[in-house]
Design a protein around this motif. Structure first.
Motif: not given
Length: 342
Positions: A324-332
């Protein structure tokens, strides 16, 4: 910390940090049982620090344990080794029992431990706000009167419900005031039971009491974040916005994009990856896909902060949390690159 400024900074920050309700999985970092965690402020504060060390969240959150306040009133609380405590039965059946009900002192039950948790957490965490958690007035009254009974009593005996609500609100105010004085930068008030009410009933039995609590507590150094995971929330937004809160957290039963359309852009809106279906029962790939889906729908709203829909279970697969955290960081990160190029 000026929390009004904090809200504004979050809204105008391009690469946003998530704020899932991630606290009970601290047991996996501490190697303690849930029963040990909820009874010990040292475990809780160190658990909050462990979560802060491992996950780059907007704030450090205490524990969404909605049995605490009812237990302080004397409600029967069930403790199991690996589950969040629950209230069973009912404490009040008649108006005479409601009149006799005493508002407990802050410190009754585990409320004293929770206040101590915030004091200790403030000493351990200084790079982000420390946010406490409490139950909302109607949800607390439901635990004292029984969840099913209170829905019926709203029609058949509203005087009884108001009698209990006044005492519930008085205790919540005193408890949250103690958390504020000890150093909390804000509180998440969970009012999920009010999400089952009609628009007319939520005004009478929830909003008016929440608004009084918020009016007493909220200032530039302390904010109240309103949480409701009821499915009827989209039909209740007029009353929910009337609580006086500047930040809202919604469950996965609602369409988050439609919620963002209803709420002014200067209010924080958080949610709503399912803690049970996605975080707890899904695979890491499902977490990635659901997180991307929600970000693609809502990431263009500056006032949106991605979160879980409610508290994440203690035994969640931590690989899912990491994804979850990795995906959010990558998106932004990708979004900031696109903005820089354009």
């Amino acid at each position: 910390m000026n929390m009004y400024n904090w809200i504004e900074q979050v809204i105008y920050t391009e690469r946003k940090k998530p704020l899932p309700i991630l606290s009970f999985p601290a047991v996996q970092h501490l190697y303690v049982t849930m029963r040990e965690l909820v009874a010990d402020s040292n475990h809780q504060a160190i658990g909050m620090r462990a979560i802060a060390d491992n996950y780059d969240m907007l704030a450090a959150l205490s524990y969404m344990d909605l049995s605490v306040e009812a237990e302080a009133f004397g409600a029967y609380t069930v403790f199991k080794a690996d589950e969040i405590p629950t209230i069973i039965g009912k404490l009040i059946s008649t108006e005479a029992e409601a009149e006799a009900l005493e508002v407990p002192e802050v410190g009754a039950g585990r409320t004293g431990e929770n206040v101590e948790t915030i004091r200790k957490a403030q000493m351990l965490i200084n790079d982000r706000p420390v946010i406490a958690q409490c139950i909302g007035p109607f949800s607390l009254a439901g635990r004292l009167l029984n969840v099913n009974d209170i829905m019926l009593q709203c029609y058949e005996n509203p005087e009884l419900v108001h009698m209990v609500l006044k005492k519930a609100a008085a205790f919540i105010t005193a408890y949250a005031t103690a958390l504020k004085k000890i150093g909390a930068d804000g509180i998440i008030m969970a009012e999920p039971l009010a999400g089952l009410l009609s628009p007319q009933l939520i005004k009478e039995f929830s909003t008016r009491y929440v608004r009084e609590i918020v009016g007493t507590l909220q200032d530039k150094h302390f904010i109240v974040i309103y949480h409701n995971c009821g499915g009827a929330v989209p039909h209740l937004m007029g009353s929910i916005m009337d609580t006086g809160c500047y930040a809202f957290h919604f469950g996965d039963a609602v369409d988050m994009a439609s919620m963002l359309e209803k709420i002014p852009r200067n209010y924080l809106v958080m949610g709503n990856i399912s803690p049970a279906r996605v975080f707890n029962k899904g695979t890491a790939e499902q977490v990635r896909l659901e997180t991307l889906k929600l970000l693609n729908q809502c990431g263009s709203y500056n006032n949106f902060v991605i979160s879980s829909g409610c508290d994440i279970p203690p035994d969640v697969d931590l690989d899912n949390v990491n994804m979850f955290f990795k995906t959010v960081e990558g998106f932004y990160y990708r979004q900031s690159l696109r903005n820089a190029i354009s």
